[in-house]
Design an enzyme around this catalytic site. Sequence first.
Site, mmCIF file in Angstrom:
data_model
loop_
_atom_site.group_PDB
_atom_site.id
_atom_site.type_symbol
_atom_site.label_atom_id
_atom_site.label_comp_id
_atom_site.label_asym_id
_atom_site.label_seq_id
_atom_site.Cartn_x
_atom_site.Cartn_y
_atom_site.Cartn_z
ATOM 1 N N HIS A 1 37.694 28.538 51.422
ATOM 2 C CA HIS A 1 36.602 28.309 50.465
ATOM 3 C C HIS A 1 35.731 29.556 50.358
ATOM 4 C CE1 HIS A 1 37.100 23.735 51.172
ATOM 5 N NE2 HIS A 1 37.972 24.227 50.315
ATOM 6 N N GLU B 1 32.416 33.939 45.029
ATOM 7 C CA GLU B 1 32.821 35.307 44.697
ATOM 8 C C GLU B 1 32.121 35.754 43.416
ATOM 9 O OE1 GLU B 1 37.050 36.318 45.474
ATOM 10 O OE2 GLU B 1 37.114 36.972 43.395
ATOM 11 N N HIS C 1 41.342 20.764 41.545
ATOM 12 C CA HIS C 1 42.788 21.002 41.707
ATOM 13 C C HIS C 1 43.430 20.126 42.786
ATOM 14 C CE1 HIS C 1 41.255 24.919 43.808
ATOM 15 N NE2 HIS C 1 41.474 24.047 44.740
ATOM 16 N N PRO D 1 41.734 31.383 40.877
ATOM 17 C CA PRO D 1 41.205 32.399 41.796
ATOM 18 C C PRO D 1 42.316 33.152 42.499
ATOM 19 C CG PRO D 1 40.926 30.202 42.717
ATOM 20 C CD PRO D 1 41.511 30.008 41.357
ATOM 21 N N SER E 1 42.865 36.283 45.683
ATOM 22 C CA SER E 1 42.768 36.259 47.145
ATOM 23 C C SER E 1 41.872 37.388 47.643
ATOM 24 C CB SER E 1 44.154 36.382 47.747
ATOM 25 O OG SER E 1 44.862 37.428 47.114
ATOM 26 N N MET E 2 40.609 37.279 47.417
ATOM 27 C CA MET E 2 39.592 38.156 47.982
ATOM 28 C C MET E 2 39.648 39.589 47.457
ATOM 29 S SD MET E 2 38.370 37.664 51.841
ATOM 30 C CE MET E 2 39.858 38.186 52.643
ATOM 31 N N HIS F 1 46.919 26.795 40.253
ATOM 32 C CA HIS F 1 45.543 26.734 40.768
ATOM 33 C C HIS F 1 45.137 27.955 41.577
ATOM 34 C CE1 HIS F 1 47.011 26.081 44.793
ATOM 35 N NE2 HIS F 1 45.869 25.657 45.268
ATOM 36 N N GLY G 1 48.555 31.005 46.173
ATOM 37 C CA GLY G 1 49.542 30.356 47.040
ATOM 38 C C GLY G 1 49.881 31.234 48.232
ATOM 39 N N LYS H 1 32.609 34.323 52.471
ATOM 40 C CA LYS H 1 33.541 33.379 53.113
ATOM 41 C C LYS H 1 32.809 32.703 54.254
ATOM 42 C CE LYS H 1 37.709 33.791 52.621
ATOM 43 N NZ LYS H 1 38.637 33.120 51.655
#
Lengths: 485, 135
Positions: free
Chosen positions: A208, A211, A333, A382, A384-385, A408, A411, A484
């Site tokens: 979670h 951002e 989602h 979204p 990944s950072m 969503h 993955g 985060k």
Amino acid sequence: MTALTLDVFQQISEFEWEISPDFREDMRVPVRVFASKALLLESLGDKSILQAVNASTLPGLLEAVMVMPDMHQGYGFPIGGVAATDPETGVISPGGIGYDINCGVRLLSTSIKADEAREWLPDLAAMINQFCPSGVGVGSQLHLSKQELAKACVEGARWAKAEGYATDHDLNHTEDNGRLEGADPEKVSDRAMSRGQSQLGTLGAGNHFIEVDVIAKIFDDEAARIMGLREGNLVVQIHTGSRGFGHQICTDYVRRLQGAIQKYGIVLPDKQLVCAPIKSPEGQDYLGAMRCGANYAFLNRQLLTHKLRQAFESALAGKVKDWHLTQVYDIAHNIGKFESHLVDGEQRRVCIHRKGATRAFGPGSAGLPEDYADIGQPVLVPGSMGTASWVLTGTETSMQRSFGSSCHGAGRVMSRSEAKRGIWGEDLFKRLKKQGIEIRAGSMAGLAEEAPEAYKDVDQVVESVVGAGIASKVARLHPLVVIKG
Amino acid sequence: MSLNGYEELEHIADLALKVWGEDFETLLRQAAFGFYHLMGAEIGSGPDTEEVFTIPQGSRESILVDFLNELLFMVEDAQMIFHDFVFERSERALTVRAFGCKSVALERTIKAVTFHELEIEQVGNRLEARITFDV
């Protein structure tokens, strides 16, 4: 059973594949996968397709079990799975929705130019971190009684409006206006209520995040204009769900429904696919409780939005022209609900399960806010950072081929322990800082687990859904500040 | 390999543990210790508290999941971590007396204990289980 290789799939198009129900004796419907050949081959490295085949054995399924290109192995259902069941003869499955009921993403737009705010971004990161409760064991600032929480989980985001934490625009730009009808707090255990009381309005930890991104590129000028997205401007994403409240509801009903499968003579290939007939008392009870979880999550993201607005004001008022945040959309989602979809050429009411998949309603669909009626529903993907995130829209094809659903996120492709073995949190922190990304994280080990290399390439995922026609590109986002838990 | 223990298994999306013990009660204890290890839970140094709870009888798998879910709730709700357990079986329930105190550190949230591919097997002279946790 034949081994799961590319040979078992029939290729429908470049980005769509199907496994026939003849593949395994207990399958009731085909499995339909939306993915490039490369992503499909990659997915055969874990159990996600096998789990979709297992899910295809549930009673009352319609059309096909769908799998999105960001699929990865879950428990029972794969993450990235979509299944629809007949409300009369079908089942509802908590495993097809997940523990984090209505985990979802909210996108807020601004008119702040990234260049204008760049020097204030460390302050903004600090303020968001201060205003928005996040991290393991960090509790709610609201201290609601059980009676108040019961009311809040019936009202959903609407409760926040009554308390001054939301605008009408926020509610209108939330899936189902931030409230599922039919929530029944009587069906929620005391344990869930207790966990819910202590965690409302918190981000949590794990994957979670909050951002702040810059809009790096616009692909659809008209849709972007209507959503209030302009190249070079800041936007904010919130990714969280129903916290311990939803986790406990799912835990309670996965346990309770173990008895229901025996009672109703349902044979399952995996206990985690546990389910009950929708019309049964057990199915109705779960629906009532699950909707409470869904409403709690809508409210949770709304409360964090309120805190974010305060953080933006504290960090940027007087430094930029306009620091206000306007809601673009909020989507679930992990959810189960009743929708109307095309099944075998006929419009029917179905019970849709989305687990790690986003609703992606096309233009003209019922339930969209007036301003999005012609462009379709925003689909928030979204990354990944350290990588891009995407804003897409639903299409007419998504309504025809995927029960109005799309991907969503990115993955996972790497286990958390492998990520921690190979990536040092402090190194990652410095690397992202060098890329101009401000990070605030609860722990460096947790940061390493969520490293960009632990996820699929989100651009490939997006190319697959766009190639399959079940979504259309609007904007690509690049991260600047990541919080985060 | 020792007669009793646990180890973390690779799992792409979530977390998984292999636990083993010479009997079912030991398997439950090892599962608890492995679960706390995954959470990065550090027990405080205060005086021990005793908590008593019951788990309804059922399959060994359902008792294991119920037991861990009980511990999960107590960590989240009261920050309680236990270092010792005494089990008493009756026809209807398993009564657990748990000894421990509040945690001083928690590194990770575990959302739930799942039934996914959970099977308790006799392997040689010990019982083994693989447990998947949603995180």
